[in-house]
Write an enzyme that holds these catalytic residues in place. Structure first.
Site, PDB file in Angstrom:
ATOM      1  N   ASP A 251       0.688 -10.269  -4.705  1.00 26.59           N
ATOM      2  CA  ASP A 251      -0.218  -9.303  -5.337  1.00 26.59           C
ATOM      3  C   ASP A 251       0.618  -8.145  -5.893  1.00 26.59           C
ATOM      4  OD1 ASP A 251      -2.038  -7.361  -6.093  1.00 26.59           O
ATOM      5  OD2 ASP A 251      -3.401  -7.767  -4.424  1.00 26.59           O
TER       6      ASP A 251
ATOM      7  N   HIS B 132      -0.598  -0.444  -5.664  1.00 33.65           N
ATOM      8  CA  HIS B 132      -0.080  -0.442  -4.296  1.00 33.65           C
ATOM      9  C   HIS B 132       1.384  -0.005  -4.216  1.00 33.65           C
ATOM     10  CE1 HIS B 132      -3.810  -2.438  -3.413  1.00 33.65           C
ATOM     11  NE2 HIS B 132      -3.508  -3.410  -4.245  1.00 33.65           N
TER      12      HIS B 132
ATOM     13  N   ILE C 111      -2.276   2.918  -2.455  1.00 29.39           N
ATOM     14  CA  ILE C 111      -3.060   2.469  -1.308  1.00 29.39           C
ATOM     15  C   ILE C 111      -2.562   1.112  -0.831  1.00 29.39           C
ATOM     16  CG2 ILE C 111      -5.086   3.752  -2.092  1.00 29.39           C
ATOM     17  CD1 ILE C 111      -6.304   1.093  -3.042  1.00 29.39           C
TER      18      ILE C 111
ATOM     19  N   GLY D 141      -6.110  -4.378   0.474  1.00 30.00           N
ATOM     20  CA  GLY D 141      -7.162  -4.697   1.425  1.00 30.00           C
ATOM     21  C   GLY D 141      -6.846  -5.939   2.241  1.00 30.00           C
TER      22      GLY D 141
END
Length: 284
Positions: free
Chosen positions: A187, A192, A207, A210
Site C-alpha cells: 500500500d 501514510h 496516518i 487502517g
C-alpha cells in the site's frame, strides 16, 4: 459519473495469479509490529523462517493487495479515489495460510449500497491454490458523494459493547516508522508517509494504514486469547472507526465468549478516540 450498481454486480469477475513466500510473510509481520522482543520465542514464530506461521490478516496484502484496486476498476464503478475510504474488512479462512504458495485470486463487486450522501461498495476476493480454497475477503469501500442513486441501503452491523469489564486489555505501541515499514507490503498511498500529502488530506501528519491496525489487533488477540495459535482463527471482521498516528498506542479490549472474541480498539493518547469498532474474531 454515478455508480451503476447493476452493471458492477453483473460484471465478470477479474482473476489473476498471486504468489508469496517466507520473505513476504516476515515483512508483513514486521510491518504490524512483530519481533519485539526480537529474541522472544513466541515472536520468532512471526520472524524466523524455520519457525514461521502466518497471521490470517496477511490475506489483506497477499499479492500486494491488488484485488482491492482491481475491484474499483470494475465496469459501472467510476469514482474519484480521493473520495474513497476503507470502511470495513472481513477475512474468512477456509484453512491455514501456507508460508509459501502460488494461488489464484478472483475478485468481483459483491454488493453496492446507497447510504444517501455516500455509496458503499463491497469488493469480494476469493483465493484458492491447487489444494482448494484458502480465504474469502470482503472489503467495504466507502465512497463520499456517490450515494443517492436509489439503491438498497444495506445492512447495519453495529455491535453493542458488552456491559461488563473486558476480559483482557492489551496496549500496543505503534513505532514512529511503522507506516514506512508496513507500506512495503504493497500500500504505497503517500498519505501514510508524506507529511505534505497528509496535510492536503486534512491531517497534520501521516496516518497509519487502517489495515496495519487491523493486523496489529489480530496479532494481540491470537497471542493472548487464542494461545498463540493462528490456525484457530475462522474469521475476522472490523469497521474502521477512526485514524491513528505512528507513535501512538493502541488500546485493545477483548470480551471472550464461546467461539468468539469481541474487540474494541482506541488511541490512548487522544482520549481513547475510536480506531476499530464492531470487531469480532471467530475461532474454534
Amino acid at each position: 459519473m454515478p455508480i451503476d450498481a447493476a452493471q458492477a454486480i453483473a460484471a465478470e469477475p477479474r482473476s489473476g495469479e498471486i504468489a508469496w513466500d517466507h520473505k513476504d510473510i516476515q515483512l508483513y509481520h514486521l510491518g504490524i509490529g512483530a519481533g519485539r522482543p526480537a529474541t522472544d520465542v513466541d515472536e520468532l514464530r512471526y520472524t524466523l523462517e524455520s519457525r514461521l506461521h502466518v497471521l490470517p490478516s496477511f490475506a489483506t496484502v497477499a499479492g500486494a493487495g491488488m484485488a482491492l484496486m482491481g475491484g474499483l476498476a470494475a465496469p459501472g464503478i467510476d469514482v474519484n479515489l480521493a473520495s474513497v475510504l476503507h470502511g470495513g474488512q472481513t477475512i474468512t479462512l477456509h484453512r491455514p495460510i501456507p508460508v509459501k504458495a502460488s494461488a489464484r485470486s478472483t475478485a468481483r463487486v459483491q454488493a453496492v449500497y446507497d447510504k444517501g450522501k455516500a455509496a458503499v461498495i463491497v469488493l469480494r476476493s476469493e483465493v484458492s491454490d491447487e489444494q482448494g480454497p484458502l480465504w474469502t475477503s470482503d472489503s467495504q469501500i466507502f465512497v463520499r458523494g456517490e450515494g443517492g442513486f436509489g439503491g438498497e441501503r444495506g445492512p447495519s452491523a453495529r455491535l453493542d459493547v458488552p456491559d461488563r469489564a473486558p476480559d483482557r486489555t492489551e496496549d500496543r505501541l505503534i513505532r514512529e516508522d511503522q507506516a514506512l515499514l508496513y507500506r512495503l507490503s504493497g500500500d504505497w498511498n503517500p498519505l501514510h508517509a508524506d507529511p505534505e500529502f497528509a496535510k492536503l488530506a486534512g491531517f497534520d501528519r501521516p496516518i497509519l494504514h487502517g489495515l496495519c491496525s487491523y493486523g496489529m489487533t489480530l496479532k494481540a488477540v491470537v497471542d493472548t486469547a487464542l494461545g498463540g495459535d493462528v490456525a484457530r482463527v475462522d474469521s475476522y471482521t472490523t469497521r474502521f472507526a477512526g485514524v491513528v498516528f505512528p507513535g501512538e498506542t493502541l488500546r485493545i479490549r477483548m470480551w471472550q465468549s464461546p467461539g468468539q472474541v469481541q474487540v474494541t480498539v482506541s488511541a490512548v493518547e487522544r482520549d481513547e478516540a475510536p480506531v476499530l469498532a464492531d470487531t469480532v474474531v471467530t475461532h474454534h
